[in-house]
Design a protein around this motif. Structure first.
Motif, short mmCIF file in Angstrom:
data_model
loop_
_atom_site.label_atom_id
_atom_site.label_comp_id
_atom_site.label_asym_id
_atom_site.label_seq_id
_atom_site.Cartn_x
_atom_site.Cartn_y
_atom_site.Cartn_z
N SER A 117 1.01 -0.58 -0.06
CA SER A 117 0.01 0.20 0.00
C SER A 117 0.40 1.11 -0.17
O SER A 117 0.57 2.21 0.01
CB SER A 117 -0.75 0.26 1.41
N THR A 118 1.86 1.22 0.14
CA THR A 118 2.89 2.00 0.13
C THR A 118 3.48 2.96 -1.13
O THR A 118 4.70 3.20 -1.39
CB THR A 118 4.10 2.27 0.66
N ALA A 119 3.31 2.06 -2.60
CA ALA A 119 4.12 2.03 -3.65
C ALA A 119 4.92 1.31 -3.85
O ALA A 119 6.18 1.46 -4.39
CB ALA A 119 3.69 3.44 -4.54
N PHE A 120 5.20 0.54 -2.47
CA PHE A 120 6.61 -0.53 -2.57
C PHE A 120 7.85 0.96 -1.98
O PHE A 120 9.23 0.40 -1.87
CB PHE A 120 7.08 -1.00 -3.67
N VAL A 121 7.53 1.96 -1.23
CA VAL A 121 8.24 2.97 -0.89
C VAL A 121 9.28 2.22 0.24
O VAL A 121 10.42 2.01 0.69
CB VAL A 121 7.99 3.94 -0.25
N SER A 122 8.56 1.05 0.77
CA SER A 122 8.09 0.22 1.97
C SER A 122 9.54 -0.56 1.98
O SER A 122 10.51 -1.14 2.56
CB SER A 122 6.77 -0.52 2.55
N ILE A 123 9.73 -0.81 0.59
CA ILE A 123 11.16 -1.53 -0.15
C ILE A 123 12.39 -1.19 -0.49
O ILE A 123 12.83 -1.50 -0.14
CB ILE A 123 10.53 -2.38 -1.66
N ASN A 124 12.06 0.33 -0.79
CA ASN A 124 12.77 1.04 -1.43
C ASN A 124 12.66 2.31 -2.22
O ASN A 124 11.43 2.64 -2.10
CB ASN A 124 13.53 0.88 -3.18
N SER A 135 -6.06 0.73 -9.37
CA SER A 135 -7.22 0.76 -8.37
C SER A 135 -6.77 1.60 -7.42
O SER A 135 -6.17 0.68 -6.93
CB SER A 135 -7.59 -0.33 -8.14
N PRO A 136 -7.02 2.55 -6.86
CA PRO A 136 -5.78 3.06 -5.61
C PRO A 136 -6.43 1.45 -4.34
O PRO A 136 -7.74 1.45 -4.07
CB PRO A 136 -6.14 4.00 -5.05
N LYS A 137 -5.44 1.87 -3.26
CA LYS A 137 -4.26 1.89 -3.37
C LYS A 137 -2.99 0.89 -3.29
O LYS A 137 -1.93 1.15 -3.63
CB LYS A 137 -3.63 3.11 -2.55
N LYS A 138 -3.72 0.07 -3.53
CA LYS A 138 -2.48 -1.10 -3.68
C LYS A 138 -1.76 -1.98 -4.32
O LYS A 138 -3.07 -2.14 -5.61
CB LYS A 138 -3.18 -2.08 -2.58
#
Length: 259
Positions: A117-124, A135-138
């Protein structure tokens, strides 16, 4: 931008066989007649193409957990996945035929599956401006791989299912040839492949799918980009050398029992 729709009736785009998720046979078999759909651009372009794709599948949207049907379609947009299974690398492969019954089983040659749900900011953290949800947001990705396979079962059961068509919305396809959907019959023969068009620039969408003239697809293999997302991989548009791509909506025909 208007959607781009491509039609093919006795031939499809056949690409070199990919490695990763295995199939019973890598042989090519002449496919049933099909129509291939490809679109790229903003959300409006993708939406128009999806409308045409859904119409080609025929019938209505069958809601999650509804009983098996003789026609219509199922859709997965990830947004209803509970918080406990979001932003972790342990999403259950059978969730969409056990917890939320839609006849789809996921697998990967990687180490897991992730709904984010973070646009993969949680990965990088450097990926924050790359990906956007249709289809927001996942959004969805494999962990440790750029490939995901989807096998079909009759909704809520264990009987092998065959679908008439399948399509995927991709986020941020930058390089031609990096992203595709391959289609296999129940014997493992590859009967078609549709490549997603590139659309350089962050937060743009691509759609790739195909509808056959009957329910003949037992498995699809999705290759999304050139590498898995990691803490260090950098996308092309951020000065890197790899095209990193993630997935949003899956749309596919109602799984029909293998006769």
């Amino acid at each position: 931008m208007k959607p781009m729709v491509y039609f093919a009736f006795t031939t499809v785009l056949l690409l070199p066989a990919c490695t990763g998720v295995s199939s019973p046979s890598g042989a090519l078999r002449p496919p049933s007649n099909l129509t291939a759909f490809v679109a790229h651009g903003d959300s409006a372009a993708i939406a128009d193409n999806l409308t045409a794709f859904r119409a080609a599948l025929g019938g209505d949207l069958n809601p999650p957990n509804s009983p098996p049907a003789n026609s219509g379609r199922r859709e997965i947009n990830w947004d209803g996945v509970p918080a406990a299974l979001t932003n972790v690398d342990t999403f259950p492969p059978n969730f969409f035929n056990v917890n939320s019954k839609r006849g789809a089983l996921l697998s990967t040659p990687g180490t897991g599956l992730r709904i984010d749900s973070t646009a993969f900011v949680s990965i990088n953290a450097g990926l924050g401006a790359e990906f956007k949800a249709f289809s927001p947001k996942k959004l969805f990705m494999a962990v440790g791989s750029n490939q995901v396979a989807v096998d079909f079962q009759v909704v809520g059961g264990t009987t092998t299912g065959l679908v008439k068509g399948f399509g995927v919305v991709f986020s941020d396809v930058d390089r031609a040839g990096s992203t595709r959907v391959e289609f296999f019959d129940v014997a493992g023969h590859r009967i078609g492949s549709v490549e997603a068009f590139a659309n350089p620039g962050s937060q743009q969408f691509s759609f790739a799918g195909a509808v056959f003239d009957s329910a003949t697809v037992a498995r699809v293999l999705i290759t999304s980009g050139e590498a898995a997302l990691t803490a260090t991989n950098t996308d092309l548009s951020e000065g890197g050398t790899l095209d990193l791509v993630v997935m949003d909506d899956f749309v596919y025909g109602e799984p029909q029992p293998l006769q």
